[in-house]
Design a protein around this motif. Structure first.
Motif, PDB file in Angstrom:
ATOM      1  N   HIS A 712       0.565  -1.613   0.693  1.00 52.81           N
ATOM      2  CA  HIS A 712       0.113   0.179  -0.052  1.00 52.81           C
ATOM      3  C   HIS A 712       1.195   1.330  -0.088  1.00 52.81           C
ATOM      4  CE1 HIS A 712       0.899  -1.151   4.107  1.00 52.81           C
ATOM      5  NE2 HIS A 712       0.887   0.229   4.376  1.00 52.81           N
ATOM      6  N   LEU A 713       0.049   2.251  -0.124  1.00 53.25           N
ATOM      7  CA  LEU A 713       0.880   3.583  -0.378  1.00 53.25           C
ATOM      8  C   LEU A 713       0.757   4.428   0.795  1.00 53.25           C
ATOM      9  CD1 LEU A 713       1.174   4.669  -3.805  1.00 53.25           C
ATOM     10  CD2 LEU A 713       2.789   4.076  -3.109  1.00 53.25           C
ATOM     11  N   PRO A 714       1.483   4.760   1.602  1.00 49.60           N
ATOM     12  CA  PRO A 714       1.309   5.434   2.491  1.00 49.60           C
ATOM     13  C   PRO A 714       0.986   6.848   2.938  1.00 49.60           C
ATOM     14  CG  PRO A 714       4.186   6.271   2.733  1.00 49.60           C
ATOM     15  CD  PRO A 714       3.351   5.045   1.291  1.00 49.60           C
ATOM     16  N   TYR A 715      -0.370   7.139   2.536  1.00 46.34           N
ATOM     17  CA  TYR A 715      -1.478   8.557   2.373  1.00 46.34           C
ATOM     18  C   TYR A 715      -1.900   8.109   3.492  1.00 46.34           C
ATOM     19  CZ  TYR A 715      -1.360   8.391  -2.459  1.00 46.34           C
ATOM     20  OH  TYR A 715      -0.582   8.616  -4.533  1.00 46.34           O
ATOM     21  N   PHE A 716      -1.232   8.323   4.856  1.00 48.09           N
ATOM     22  CA  PHE A 716      -2.452   8.588   5.448  1.00 48.09           C
ATOM     23  C   PHE A 716      -2.576   9.885   6.266  1.00 48.09           C
ATOM     24  CE2 PHE A 716       1.416   5.208   6.683  1.00 48.09           C
ATOM     25  CZ  PHE A 716       0.530   4.579   6.883  1.00 48.09           C
ATOM     26  N   GLU A 717      -2.170  10.658   6.755  1.00 45.91           N
ATOM     27  CA  GLU A 717      -3.177  12.556   6.695  1.00 45.91           C
ATOM     28  C   GLU A 717      -2.669  12.488   5.717  1.00 45.91           C
ATOM     29  OE1 GLU A 717       1.325  12.212   9.111  1.00 45.91           O
ATOM     30  OE2 GLU A 717      -1.246  10.871   9.635  1.00 45.91           O
ATOM     31  N   LYS A 718      -1.987  12.743   4.989  1.00 41.02           N
ATOM     32  CA  LYS A 718      -1.215  13.660   4.103  1.00 41.02           C
ATOM     33  C   LYS A 718      -1.835  13.011   2.827  1.00 41.02           C
ATOM     34  CE  LYS A 718       1.918  16.287   1.630  1.00 41.02           C
ATOM     35  NZ  LYS A 718       3.453  16.477   1.676  1.00 41.02           N
ATOM     36  N   LYS A 719      -3.040  13.563   2.056  1.00 40.26           N
ATOM     37  CA  LYS A 719      -3.310  12.758   0.652  1.00 40.26           C
ATOM     38  C   LYS A 719      -3.513  13.931  -0.452  1.00 40.26           C
ATOM     39  CE  LYS A 719      -6.355  10.726   4.041  1.00 40.26           C
ATOM     40  NZ  LYS A 719      -6.026   8.939   3.881  1.00 40.26           N
ATOM     41  N   PRO A 720      -2.921  13.227  -1.555  1.00 38.07           N
ATOM     42  CA  PRO A 720      -2.083  14.516  -2.612  1.00 38.07           C
ATOM     43  C   PRO A 720      -3.184  14.060  -3.575  1.00 38.07           C
ATOM     44  CG  PRO A 720      -1.540  12.115  -2.798  1.00 38.07           C
ATOM     45  CD  PRO A 720      -2.201  11.912  -1.768  1.00 38.07           C
ATOM     46  N   CYS A 721      -3.242  15.986  -4.530  1.00 42.43           N
ATOM     47  CA  CYS A 721      -4.318  15.800  -4.890  1.00 42.43           C
ATOM     48  C   CYS A 721      -3.987  16.307  -6.291  1.00 42.43           C
ATOM     49  CB  CYS A 721      -4.840  17.172  -4.434  1.00 42.43           C
ATOM     50  SG  CYS A 721      -5.496  17.175  -2.318  1.00 42.43           S
ATOM     51  N   ILE A 722      -5.111  16.603  -7.397  1.00 43.84           N
ATOM     52  CA  ILE A 722      -4.390  17.177  -8.492  1.00 43.84           C
ATOM     53  C   ILE A 722      -5.441  17.748  -9.078  1.00 43.84           C
ATOM     54  CG2 ILE A 722      -3.484  14.731  -9.408  1.00 43.84           C
ATOM     55  CD1 ILE A 722      -6.857  14.720 -11.086  1.00 43.84           C
ATOM     56  N   TYR A 723      -5.205  18.781 -10.176  1.00 46.59           N
ATOM     57  CA  TYR A 723      -5.921  19.263 -10.815  1.00 46.59           C
ATOM     58  C   TYR A 723      -5.556  19.326 -11.895  1.00 46.59           C
ATOM     59  CZ  TYR A 723      -3.373  22.395  -8.755  1.00 46.59           C
ATOM     60  OH  TYR A 723      -2.090  23.724  -8.491  1.00 46.59           O
ATOM     61  N   ILE A 724      -6.613  19.872 -13.264  1.00 44.04           N
ATOM     62  CA  ILE A 724      -6.403  20.231 -14.611  1.00 44.04           C
ATOM     63  C   ILE A 724      -7.812  21.287 -15.195  1.00 44.04           C
ATOM     64  CG2 ILE A 724      -6.425  19.096 -16.699  1.00 44.04           C
ATOM     65  CD1 ILE A 724      -6.149  15.851 -15.414  1.00 44.04           C
ATOM     66  N   LYS A 725      -6.634  22.130 -15.027  1.00 45.71           N
ATOM     67  CA  LYS A 725      -8.255  22.894 -16.217  1.00 45.71           C
ATOM     68  C   LYS A 725      -8.004  22.177 -18.037  1.00 45.71           C
ATOM     69  CE  LYS A 725      -8.030  27.706 -15.452  1.00 45.71           C
ATOM     70  NZ  LYS A 725      -7.454  28.696 -15.449  1.00 45.71           N
ATOM     71  N   SER A 726      -9.454  22.260 -18.463  1.00 44.36           N
ATOM     72  CA  SER A 726      -9.639  22.347 -20.146  1.00 44.36           C
ATOM     73  C   SER A 726     -10.749  22.877 -19.937  1.00 44.36           C
ATOM     74  CB  SER A 726      -9.880  20.452 -19.605  1.00 44.36           C
ATOM     75  OG  SER A 726     -10.950  20.185 -18.854  1.00 44.36           O
ATOM     76  N   TRP A 727     -10.074  23.043 -21.579  1.00 46.03           N
ATOM     77  CA  TRP A 727     -11.807  23.079 -22.791  1.00 46.03           C
ATOM     78  C   TRP A 727     -11.976  22.578 -23.528  1.00 46.03           C
ATOM     79  CZ3 TRP A 727      -6.644  25.026 -20.561  1.00 46.03           C
ATOM     80  CH2 TRP A 727      -7.019  26.197 -19.606  1.00 46.03           C
TER      81      TRP A 727
END
Length: 2021
Positions: A712-727
């Motif tokens: 498993h990946l250690p995403y404990f209290e810190k959760k990564p995010c992504i964001y994308i702008k698109s048209w």
């Protein structure tokens, strides 16, 4: 909910005018009435009501405008009033008086006074965002109290009238207050799977379940009928309560691209009305690429073929269903020339597959000529087409004698709803442009080129290829372009509606070596058109379609290339294409029309208005990874990261930033500036709020180990995010509508699952839940209509958008009404049918919700390890799309979704695809950038946002990670009780299962249990210190899911995966009590899936307990391990494990059969071990399996503790072991009885009044016991066998109650007398119709009986259809009144209602039908032509299916060994069967009631199995009758087979090879075989059909296996069928050595039934039933004798009506068994009609076998005299006179074709078309009366080994020809007479008309076989240039039919020869005028006709001579002149 506005007055108006006001809310406007001549005050006093579906938002606006009204000009606006509804929402009612403002937003003195009310709980429609409901008895605001108790006011727990933003904790209190509000009768009613965790009602700690009876009582107190109660949703496994999580999808494996077996079978029967004269037609059958041809028929345009073709395929379903079936008729094809096409017909395989039974049967295909659109139809082709996948079984109607008059128009080969007149249409597919193509050419050449030349252009040369209906069209190639612009249209010409479902559109890359597909898209025509009366033609776009396929990593060879071809689920975005489609119906009469159907390509205009494709908008996609666990260890421990892409945005290789190029291209001038702007802003400069570059992938992290399979990946209290702008172009409306429908469908599906669950677990009142489901559905539908309504005026819509919206609204409105009507009809007994109807709704909804015009591409989530792509998930963009209206929001938008990543493409097939690559908890939000203010609202609360440095202090800047500050600590307890029906993973056929439970990042295993498929682990797994992040209350409502995987432990190597399931735990917070109703949790069944298929059930319970401040001491204690022998394993604690009671299991050991070898050694001394819940019993040892495979001790028992709840009963395991020397045992095979249910015996209820009811409860136990102790009702019932009238009447079931009197009387004698009378009268006077002579018994044979029975069977089917239709109509009529219809369609009289043997007088049929309906049966006159023939029963399936496999007391359990194959294709259960165990089981609760054991004759050794026959070996004579086979699979290259029968029973092996039937796929065998056998050693009979081959071995076509032993011992008495009547001679002789009376007394004795007592007057009493019937019988000599046999037979035929002991006895029958071939598992290879009789050898021997040898055709001779012809068209022009004349002769033939033809002499030079012949043809032929076919035998070709028998219809063809001396004769016309039914000839030539051919239906038809002699005039017809039929002559002919014997007695000569010569015709001599009188002719020629012509010719000649002379002499003169001579 609704918004009400009362508009009172508008004051302060100026001037005097007519006033009108308009109020607008949510796009819906209302107008007031016009107030005329108002001065300063307008009093409107009107109320408007807006029904609203979703809660009104506080910032929505209500607008009121006041106008001066004008009839002529537009209304002039006085002023506007706008109000924000926040206050209204808060207070519910507001009164306002305010000023209006004008256009410039300045206030004017006019003011308005209004009152607004907001009804949040109006009770019409519930909010749907939530999955739970409370019901209040609804008060309908409109005052229509339809149902007093409804779930109409389904109160939602969220944001109800209070603007609580989600995720804040005060939501709880609000919910609570509301929850109190709506307590109805059912507030606590909980059904289905109790999932207390997600069930907030439990907060009040009420009892969990109200008893259903309780409920009824309450309902009745309120004066309600229980029949109208409905229940709202039950929270089933699939749902969840809070809004934070969406449900995961259990099934994993993509099955789309996987190849499967298919078989397409096509029978070409005949063609009719082919256009063309005298042709030699051949039919070409083409499926996909394969072609096959029929034989050629000569000189006919109605050829009869009856040829069968089979095509086998092994391809993925998508490829299969797109294949085109093409039938074309070709004229005069031979080895040298390909022939000319007459006409063809196309349809795709998918259309056939979607038909009922996957087939078209006996349908007429319309042939049309694709080259010539203006021509009409070119003929009809009658055929059967069937498409079978593996495991589909096809029910074919019975093939005995198809002679129905062919109504061509009524039986066209078209799916329902397609009009018969199909027109030609043009399909215009416009291809505008594409974008986002992959950045590199992957072909090898390109890479080489690049290396050598260093070219770095765009390396892709795209073009678009469109494939439709078997034709291909291509656009031009755009060289080197990623953004190709085509603007071309491809035009297909095809019949409309087309019978091909899909258009395939593919972008391809052109390349010198080979073109590859870049992406493929399919357009389903059903989704872009609507055939209803308000429907629309297919239309599409202009819209973008997205194409998906393989990943965009550019390697030399793309392993996933197939995905680009459209096979399987695409794993990455490839490109998008802007296209449109339009259809134009052609007007074929228009002369300018281009009549070719070739595909054309031409230029098209580009898309003009941006409007229809949508306005470009900026979209924002946000994602947060909350958890990444279960990462497959095979991936390795390199750093892992996740990449999210939408289209090409976010893609690391060739992602895009902003669409710089687009605007320019699309917009032209207007958008110029905008694109300038865009180009300037480079990526680094932020725009509005310092926006950022998109972050599309998480940071790589090293995975940690979870256990031996997963990281498993250690995403404990810190959760990564992504964001994308698109048209993208903004076309969200499409997705919104789809989402609303999807939600309705999800809700419906969930409801249906509930209902099925209730039925399965036998919870009370499933029908109430179904009513609730229907209510939810109808409110949902009405809701859609209101929501979608406001969408009507949306600007950027294509025609398809508008039409689809209209049709969806229509459909849903309709569905809502139907649901309401259905709801009122749902009763306990109609439940099942209604459930089916509702399932159709579900399919329809899913179909409607699928939006064909794409908008935003799907989102892909890829897991990369060390930058290599490993696994992916694909999320449809509509599922995560945001909308302010709840219903329109995607179902996973702003929710946490559990996603399982899978391997791409083919790698995901099979076991590889079943292991989870990774399990992710991911949160996604997609919406317009401008709407993104609350994109984090759905996340679990309690986090801080971490942003990039640049966006630090900007509020709306998206975070790059979330830091959770709140965390809760829990303990998870997994109570793993047991699993059943698991997957066999070892070669022994068993497994060593253990379960592994995953929760968050922890996992634990149960212990391994060896050698079982039904492990009872009984183990508690405790997960300590489970940390969950977020608010506590959210955890309670919505805990994360638990994944349970089951593995098989192997001694070496990795454990094998056996299946997976999910569960949600019941959560207890630290402040709650651990007490009922929620705790302790109940055990529940979870379905285990392995790939797409189910693989067992898990019985378990899960609880998640919060560890509070007091630590673990506050948790309920866990009892330590009680049984020390299991080590430190915790058992499931007491409150959760099931309550047990003592049961006794009795086992009947009968024997073992067909044991296969184990490890090459024969099984010699087997034993059976039975085990259930840890206890068990062993059978006696079979000492010598070869000698006697039966057990010596029959019954043994053991006692065991089983759960009280029958649903929790553990399975019972049967194992067979072989005892070898030295005490070794080997496992032979095993069987798990997963449900003991059907083996449980419940002691009968003493009060049982209706014996038939109790009989049902016995579940076939006391089958054998037949005790006499049950209370016997006293009254007698008289069953009276009436003479059954031969006419088919609807049968009514007589429900016999034990105390009622019913009389059934059997009486044959009356009818016998009738028949006698008739015989005497027979043959008197030739009336209007001479009937077929009454068949004498000597003429009747077994086949008469057989054909009569088939006729009956067909008639029955027709009636059932008619009755069903009638019932439906009736129901529809009564729907309105809400009555309920009881269908009285029983089967009491139906045992053998006498059928018309052959009612072929179709002319009378319509009248007869009316009679049948009007008159009640008895007074019907016997029809003259109905001989009374005794019948048998023809079953169109195996006997076993009709009689429940004959397992009435002896059951067969298949023993399995070997592991189940991994890919579904190869291993079927059949291959794993290693033998069968015969026996039975009886389970009952201890102790039994005394009276059972005390009963007389009770043998304690046999326990519950009293009265069982002995199982010692027994000798039996087995007589196998094989009647015929149908539809055999062709085995030879010529598409035929040479079948013969092979029979195997024990050591007997009969191969009837010498009697093979040449080249037949429907052979009639008509043979019986006698075999002596000894049960039990020889009890499996195999009847096989082989194909005879001259060289090489014979091939097996197919075989069928029959277990004779079960039949022999069955109570249904399947040894010898009971016939319908008892007679001692003739064709219907009684076959059984025991007479009916002997059989009856034996049955009575065995069943301990009182009787039979024969009384005077033809009465017999058995038990309390009295039967009456005839008592005398007549022997061969016609002497009458007294007998009881008829009476006994009457009882036998109604044995099922006898109380307690009765059951249906097998009638005299023929069964139809499918033939199967082990090489092609699951696909039928033909069918065999047969039956088996068995006679014990210790009884008197039976008589000789019945003779069923095929009827020999009867020899006939047909004499046809052609007397005269008249009005024959004149074909020749005379050489001299130019007169029209014809040299007429007539040609005729009967069978075959040309080889049989006979011609008259020629009547030369007929000027009037009259010809005189007096010519006799003689056609001898062999004829089968029953099948109405002529039989001919001939060699197929000169190389054939033997003659082939053909059966062809008896049709006489007469043709008229014009004889020519030198050229070929000209064909003038023909008539074809079907000798069985043809129009009577006209008396004179005048009366003979075209009507006789075209209008056959209305004319009286005659049959030459009845009439014997017919004379008259018939028309000759042919088709003219316009394909119209026209008369081309008339013939006077006489037909005379004689049998061969009669023909010998009175011979006649051919032509005009002796004997019985015809006189010479008297032909006028005009025809020879120019011979006899030459001068006269010449004078006539010269003087009259050719005078001027001759003069002209003379003049021309003179001129010529002069010119010639001039030319001749000119040179001489010239020379002279020149030389000056």
């Amino acid at each position: 909910m609704a918004l009400l506005l009362q508009l009172r007055t508008v004051t302060g108006l100026r001037g005097k005018a007519d006033r009108i006001a308009k109020a607008v809310f949510r796009g819906l406007s209302f107008y007031t009435r016009v107030l005329e001549n108002c001065e300063d005050e307008a009093r409107f006093d009107e109320t408007f009501r807006w029904p609203v579906a979703s809660n009104i938002d506080g910032n929505e606006i209500l607008e009121i405008q006041v106008f001066n009204y004008s009839k002529v000009f537009t209304n002039r606006l006085i002023g506007t009033f706008q109000m924000v509804l926040q206050k209204v929402v808060e207070e519910g009612q507001v009164e306002v008086t305010d000023t209006l403002i004008d256009d410039n937003n300045s206030a004017i003195q006019t003011s308005i006074s209004i009152e607004i009310r907001y009804q949040a709980l109006d009770g019409t429609v519930g909010a749907w965002n939530d999955k739970e409901f409370l019901e209040t008895p609804s008060v309908h605001s409109e005052g229509d109290g339809r149902y007093p108790l409804e779930t109409d006011s389904l109160l939602s727990s969220h944001r109800q009238g209070l603007d609580i933003s989600p995720g804040k904790s005060n939501q709880q209190s609000a919910e609570r207050s509301f929850r109190r509000a709506g307590k109805g009768v059912f507030s606590a009613m909980k059904l289905g799977k109790t999932r207390p965790s997600k069930d907030d009602h439990r907060k009040q700690d009420e009892p969990a379940v109200l008893e259903a009876e309780d409920l009824d009582r309450k309902a009745l107190l309120r004066g309600l009928e229980p029949d109208t109660i409905s229940l709202a949703s039950v929270t089933a496994v699939t749902t969840n309560v809070s809004n934070k999580r969406s449900k995961p999808d259990i099934k994993m494996e993509p099955s789309a691209g996987r190849p499967m077996d298919y078989q397409v079978s096509i029978t070409i029967i005949e063609a009719r009305q082919l256009v063309g004269l005298n042709m030699d037609p051949v039919v070409c059958v083409e499926v996909g690429e394969e072609k096959k041809y029929t034989s050629m028929k000569e000189s006919t345009n109605c050829p009869y073929y009856n040829e069968y073709f089979v095509f086998d395929f092994h391809v993925p379903p998508d490829v299969m269903f797109d294949k085109i079936i093409k039938l074309s008729v070709i004229h005069s094809k031979n080895l040298l020339r390909s022939g000319t096409l007459v006409g063809s017909f196309k349809m795709d395989v998918g259309t056939v597959y979607t038909q009922p039974e996957h087939q078209f049967y006996h349908k007429w295909a319309i042939l049309s000529d694709p080259e010539d659109l203006t021509a009409g139809l070119k003929g009809y082709l009658k055929c059967d087409i069937a498409v079978v996948g593996k495991g589909d079984n096809i029910k074919t109607p019975h093939k005995a004698n198809e002679t129905e008059e062919d109504d061509i128009e009524g039986n066209l080969l078209l799916p329902d709803g397609v009009p018969p007149e199909r027109q030609w249409a043009r399909f215009y597919i416009k291809i505008y442009r594409a974008e986002g193509l992959p950045r590199m050419n992957t072909s090898i050449m390109a890479n080489v080129k690049k290396a050598l030349i260093g070219e770095n252009k765009d390396l892709v040369d795209p073009y678009v290829q469109v494939v439709f209906a078997g034709q291909k069209g291509k656009t031009s190639i755009q060289k080197s372009s990623y953004e190709p612009l085509w603007n071309e249209q491809i035009i297909f010409t095809e019949m409309f509606p087309p019978l091909c479902k899909r258009i395939k559109i593919q972008i391809r890359d052109s390349d010198k070596v080979n073109d590859v597909a870049i992406g493929t898209h399919f357009i389903d025509l059903r989704k872009i058109s609507n055939e209803g009366d308000k429907g629309f033609l297919p239309t599409f776009g202009p819209a973008w379609v997205n194409m998906y396929g393989s990943t965009r990593n550019y390697t030399l060879m793309d392993e996933h290339q197939e995905l680009n071809e459209g096979l399987g689920e695409g794993v990455s975005f490839r490109a998008r294409l802007l296209m449109s489609l339009a259809v134009e119906i052609l007007d074929t009469t228009n002369p300018e029309i281009n009549s070719s159907t070739e595909v054309q390509v031409e230029q098209a205009t580009s898309v003009a208005d941006q409007n229809c494709t949508g306005k470009m908008e900026e979209f924002f996609l946000f994602g947060a990874f909350l958890e990444a666990t279960m990462i497959d260890r095979k991936i390795g421990d390199k750093p892992i990261n996740f990449e999210v892409t939408i289209g090409n945005y976010g893609n690391q290789i060739d992602g895009m930033s902003k669409p710089i190029l687009w605007r320019k291209k699309e917009g032209g001038d207007g958008n110029e500036e905008e694109s300038e702007l865009l180009q300037n802003s480079s990526e680094d400069e932020g725009d509005e709020d310092g926006e950022m570059v998109s972050v599309s992938s998480s940071q790589p992290m090293k995975p940690l180990v979870t256990d031996r399979n997963y990281f498993h990946l250690p995403y404990f209290e810190k959760k990564p995010c992504i964001y994308i702008k698109s048209w993208w172009q903004d076309q969200r409306r499409r997705l919104y509508n789809a989402n609303i429908m999807d939600k309705i469908a999800d809700k419906l599906e969930e409801g249906l699952n509930d209902v099925q669950e209730m039925i399965k677990t036998e919870k009370p009142h499933p029908e109430r839940r179904l009513r609730g489901v229907l209510e939810e559905l109808s409110s949902g539908c009405l809701h859609f209509v209101t929501l979608a309504d406001k969408d009507q005026h949306h600007s950027s819509r294509t025609r398809l958008d508008r039409e689809r919206l209209k049709s969806c609204m229509r459909e849903l409105e309709n569905m809502g009404q139907q649901a309401t009507t259905l709801r009122s009809q749902v009763k306990k007994n109609t439940m099942k049918d209604k459930l089916k109807l509702v399932q159709n709704f579900l399919q329809k909804l899913r179909f409607l919700a699928d939006e064909p015009q794409h908008t935003i591409p799907d989102v892909f989530i890829w897991m990369l390890s060390n930058n290599k792509r490993i696994a992916y998930a694909r999320v449809p963009s509509k599922d995560i799309l945001y909308s302010i209206v709840d219903e329109e929001m995607g179902k996973d938008c702003a929710k946490v979704k559990t996603i399982f990543l899978k391997l791409p493409g083919k790698r995901g097939f099979g076991p590889a695809g079943w292991t989870v690559q990774a399990k992710m908890e991911i949160y996604l939000w997609l919406g317009l950038n401008k709407q993104r203010k609350d994109f984090l609202s759905g996340l679990p609360c309690g986090f801080e946002e971490k942003k990039t440095a640049r966006g630090q202090n900007l509020p709306s800047f998206p975070p790059i990670s979330l830091l959770y500050t709140k965390k809760q600590v829990f303990q998870l307890r997994a109570h793993m009780y047991q699993a059943r029906s698991l997957f066999a993973a070892d070669s022994s056929g068993l497994s060593d299962p253990f379960a592994r439970v995953f929760f968050i990042s922890q996992s634990q295993c149960t212990e391994v249990l060896n050698e079982t498929l039904c492990p009872t682990w009984d183990q508690l797994l405790v997960f300590d210190n489970v940390e969950l992040y977020g608010e506590a209350h959210e955890m309670r409502d919505d805990p994360p899911i638990i994944v349970i995987e089951i593995y098989d432990q192997d001694t070496v190597g990795k454990a094998d995966f056996m299946g997976r399931t999910f569960a949600k735990p019941v959560v207890k917070m630290s402040d709650e009590q651990y007490c009922p109703p929620r705790f302790p949790p109940q055990l529940e069944y979870y379905q285990i899936y392995r790939g797409n298929s189910t693989a067992g059930d898990l019985l378990a319970a899960f609880e998640l307990l919060q560890i509070g401040p007091g630590g673990k001491s506050d948790l309920p204690p866990i009892d330590g391990p009680t049984d020390m022998d299991r080590g430190p394993i915790l058992p499931v604690p007491l409150g959760i494990r099931p309550v047990l009671s003592k049961y006794r299991v009795e086992v009947l050991f009968w024997g073992l059969r067909d044991l296969k070898r184990v490890n090459l050694a024969q099984v010699d001394r087997p034993r059976v071990d039975i085990e259930c819940a840890g206890k068990g019993v062993q059978s006696a040892l079979i000492q010598n399996y070869k000698k006697n495979p039966n057990f010596s001790t029959l019954v043994k028992w053991f006692e065991v503790d089983l759960p009280e709840n029958e649903l929790l009963h553990p399975p019972l395991n049967i194992r067979v072991v072989d005892c070898r020397a030295f005490g070794r045992y080997t496992l032979v095979g095993s069987h798990a009885v997963s449900s003991l249910r059907k083996f449980i015996y419940r002691p009968p209820d003493k009060k049982a009044q209706h014996w038939n009811m109790t009989a049902k409860h016995l579940n076939g136990y006391l089958a054998m016991t037949n005790r006499a102790h049950r209370s016997r009702p006293t009254g007698e019932i008289v069953v009276n066998m009436e003479p059954e009238v031969p006419i088919k009447k609807m049968e009514t079931m007589v429900k016999l109650e034990a105390n009622s009197d019913a009389v059934v009387k059997v009486d044959v004698s009356e009818e016998e007398k009738e028949r006698k009378k008739k015989k005497k009268k027979g043959g008197g006077g030739v009336g209007e119709e001479v009937e077929e002579e009454e068949p004498d018994d000597s003429m009747l044979d077994w086949w008469s009986k057989y054909f009569a029975s088939i006729e009956t069977m067909k008639e029955k089917l027709r009636q059932q259809e008619a009755a069903a239709a009638e019932a439906e109509e009736k129901e529809e009529m009564e729907m309105a009144e809400g009555k309920q219809v009881v269908n009285k369609r029983g089967s009491m009289a139906g045992k053998g209602s006498k059928a018309q043997a052959k009612n072929k007088e179709k002319s009378k049929a319509p009248k007869d039908d009316k009679k049948k309906k009007q008159q009640s049966a008895p007074e019907l006159p016997e029809k003259k032509n109905k001989p009374r023939i005794d019948e048998l029963k023809v079953f169109n399936k195996e006997l076993e299916t009709e009689f429940d496999n004959f397992e009435d007391w002896l059951h067969t359990f298949n023993l399995l060994r070997g592991k189940i194959g991994d890919n579904d294709d190869n291993a079927t259960e059949e291959e794993r069967i290693v033998g069968r165990f015969k026996g039975s089981i009886c389970v009952y609760k201890m102790p039994l009631p005394d009276d059972i054991t005390k009963e007389a004759g009770y043998d304690p050794n046999f326990g519950m199995f009293q009265g069982i026959p002995s199982n010692d070996p027994i000798n039996v004579l087995v007589r196998v009758y094989v009647v015929r086979a149908t539809d055999l699979h062709p085995a030879d290259i010529n598409g035929k087979a040479d079948p013969y029968i092979a029979i195997k029973l024990g050591k007997t092996d009969i191969k009837d090879k010498e009697n093979y039937i040449s080249k037949q796929l429907n052979p009639v065998f008509g043979k019986s075989f006698d075999i002596e056998a000894t049960f039990p050693m020889e009890s499996m009979l195999t009847v096989a059909v082989y194909d005879w081959d001259l060289v090489g071995t014979d091939d097996l076509i197919g075989e069928t296996k029959i277990d004779l032993e079960n039949r022999y011992y069955s109570k249904h008495r399947a040894t010898c069928g009971v016939s319908q009547n008892y007679s001692i001679h003739g064709y219907n002789t009684w076959r059984d050595p025991m007479k009916p009376s002997q059989i009856l007394s034996k049955l009575c004795k065995d069943g301990k039934v009182d009787g039979p007592h024969y009384g005077p007057g033809g009465r017999v009493k058995v038990a309390n039933r009295v039967f009456t019937g005839p008592t005398e019988i007549e022997d061969e000599n016609g002497q009458k004798k007294q007998t009881d046999e008829h009476l006994a037979l009457a009882v036998l035929r109604h044995w099922e009506d006898i109380p307690w002991a009765g059951c249906k006895l097998v009638p005299e029958h023929v069964e139809t068994r499918p033939l199967l071939n082990p090489d092609k598992p699951g696909i039928e290879q033909g069918r065999l009609e047969m039956w088996v009789d068995m006679f014990p050898m210790d009884m008197p021997a039976p008589g000789p076998a019945i003779d069923i040898s095929p009827r020999k055709p009867k020899k006939y001779e047909l004499r046809v005299i052609v007397w005269n012809t008249d009005e024959v068209i004149l074909e020749d022009d005379d050489y001299f006179t130019g007169e029209k004349s014809s040299d007429i002769f007539v040609r005729g033939w009967l069978k075959g074709q040309q080889e049989d033809k006979q011609d008259t002499d020629v009547h030369y030079h007929s000027l009037t078309g009259e010809g005189n012949f007096n010519w006799r043809y003689i056609f001898p032929f062999d004829y089968l009366m029953a099948e109405e076919k002529i039989v001919i035998s001939k060699k197929e070709s000169m190389f054939s080994w033997d003659e082939t028998e053909y059966k062809i219809p008896a049709r006489l063809t007469l043709q008229v020809w014009d004889a020519d001396h030198f050229s070929a004769d000209d064909f003038l016309g023909a008539i074809e007479l079907d000798l069985n039914r043809f129009p009577r000839g006209a008396k004179t030539s005048k009366q003979c008309s075209l009507e006789m051919v075209t209008n056959e239906a209305e004319l009286p038809m005659i049959s030459i076989f009845k009439q014997k002699r017919v004379k008259g005039w018939w028309p000759f017809v042919a088709r003219d240039e316009n394909d119209e039929l026209e008369i081309t002559g008339k013939v006077e002919a006489e037909l005379h039919l004689l049998t061969a014997e009669e023909a010998e007695k009175s011979p006649a000569g051919l032509a005009r020869n002796e004997p019985d010569p015809l006189e010479k015709p008297n032909r006028p001599d005009t025809s020879f005028i120019w011979f006899l009188n030459p001068l006269k002719s010449i004078k006539y020629l010269i003087c009259t006709r050719y005078k001027w012509l001759i003069i002209k010719i003379v003049l021309a000649l003179l001129l010529l001579v002069m010119v010639a002379l001039f030319l001749y002499s000119m040179p001489g003169y010239m020379v002279k002149k020149l030389l000056g001579a």
